[in-house]
Motif scaffolding. Structure first.
Motif, PDB file in Angstrom:
ATOM      1  N   UNK A   1      -7.034   8.161  -0.503  1.00 45.87           N
ATOM      2  CA  UNK A   1      -7.883   6.956  -0.525  1.00 45.87           C
ATOM      3  C   UNK A   1      -6.980   5.739  -0.543  1.00 45.87           C
ATOM      4  N   UNK A   2      -7.584   4.578  -0.429  1.00 47.69           N
ATOM      5  CA  UNK A   2      -6.822   3.335  -0.407  1.00 47.69           C
ATOM      6  C   UNK A   2      -6.319   3.047   0.994  1.00 47.69           C
ATOM      7  N   UNK A   3      -5.619   1.939   1.134  1.00 46.54           N
ATOM      8  CA  UNK A   3      -5.170   1.512   2.463  1.00 46.54           C
ATOM      9  C   UNK A   3      -3.650   1.371   2.505  1.00 46.54           C
TER      10      UNK A   3
ATOM     11  N   UNK B   1       0.780  -1.235   0.000  1.00 46.57           N
ATOM     12  CA  UNK B   1       0.000   0.000   0.000  1.00 46.57           C
ATOM     13  C   UNK B   1       0.812   1.285   0.000  1.00 46.57           C
ATOM     14  N   UNK B   2       2.067   1.220  -0.410  1.00 47.55           N
ATOM     15  CA  UNK B   2       2.942   2.393  -0.374  1.00 47.55           C
ATOM     16  C   UNK B   2       2.341   3.592  -1.106  1.00 47.55           C
ATOM     17  N   UNK B   3       1.806   3.383  -2.294  1.00 44.88           N
ATOM     18  CA  UNK B   3       1.252   4.490  -3.082  1.00 44.88           C
ATOM     19  C   UNK B   3       0.142   5.212  -2.319  1.00 44.88           C
ATOM     20  N   UNK B   4      -0.613   4.481  -1.523  1.00 46.41           N
ATOM     21  CA  UNK B   4      -1.748   5.067  -0.817  1.00 46.41           C
ATOM     22  C   UNK B   4      -1.328   5.937   0.368  1.00 46.41           C
ATOM     23  N   UNK B   5      -0.041   5.908   0.703  1.00 48.00           N
ATOM     24  CA  UNK B   5       0.465   6.820   1.738  1.00 48.00           C
ATOM     25  C   UNK B   5       0.410   8.266   1.246  1.00 48.00           C
TER      26      UNK B   5
END
Length: 187
Positions: free
Chosen positions: A182-184, A174-178
């Motif tokens: 949105x996302x986890x 989930x690195x991109x969602x940091x």
């Protein structure tokens, strides 16, 4: 803003996200503007370089604000799943990004100044040349370094994107969602 399913401690602040994406888009746009100018006629090149210079100074201002924001808003810790070398590489690339985000626009402004020029900010106002006097040969050398730095920046951006995609889709951490609202993002 969208619903967040990840912990706020795993995610960058909203301000950091806005600075990241606006600066990223501006840097990529400015790279493409420079490429268009390089292959344009002399008249068209001057037009495009005017936009390149103004956007470069805008990137400088945004980068200084982003750096101030970062100093006031701590970044989330890197995920525990990162190997030591990945953490070191990420920190090094981010440090170089800040150096280039500040150094490239200043270098470009210095190069223009050494040719006796200034930076027109889209007709809103004009930034005068830096008080360095005219030295065309030095200006050519500085612009050459500016161009080389820009090329290095593009390679580092590609590395950054590949790393984010690798971690998000290969490692599924989930690195991109940091850096997205949105996302986890995972720890």
């Amino acid at each position: 803003m969208g619903v967040s399913t990840g912990s706020a401690q795993n995610r960058y602040s909203t301000g950091a996200m806005v600075f990241h994406w606006v600066i990223a888009i501006a840097v990529i746009a400015n790279w493409r503007i420079a490429a268009v100018a390089e292959h344009a006629s002399e008249t068209d090149a001057a037009y495009w370089m005017g936009h390149h210079k103004a956007l470069g100074i805008s990137i400088l201002a945004l980068s200084i604000l982003r750096l101030l924001w970062r100093l006031a808003h701590p970044v989330p810790a890197m995920p525990n799943s990162y190997a030591t070398w990945e953490k070191m590489l990420a920190r090094t690339v981010h440090f170089i990004f800040y150096v280039l985000l500040i150094g490239l626009p200043i270098g470009g402004w210095l190069g223009v100044s050494l040719f006796g020029g200034n930076v027109d900010m889209w007709g809103l106002f004009t930034l005068p040349g830096l008080p360095v006097g005219e030295a065309r040969e030095t200006g050519k050398a500085i612009i050459g370094l500016h161009k080389t730095g820009g090329e290095i920046f593009i390679y580092l951006i590609a590395l950054h994107i590949i790393g984010a995609l690798k971690h998000t889709f290969w490692n599924k951490d989930g690195t991109l969602f940091r850096m997205l609202p949105f996302g986890k993002p995972n720890r």
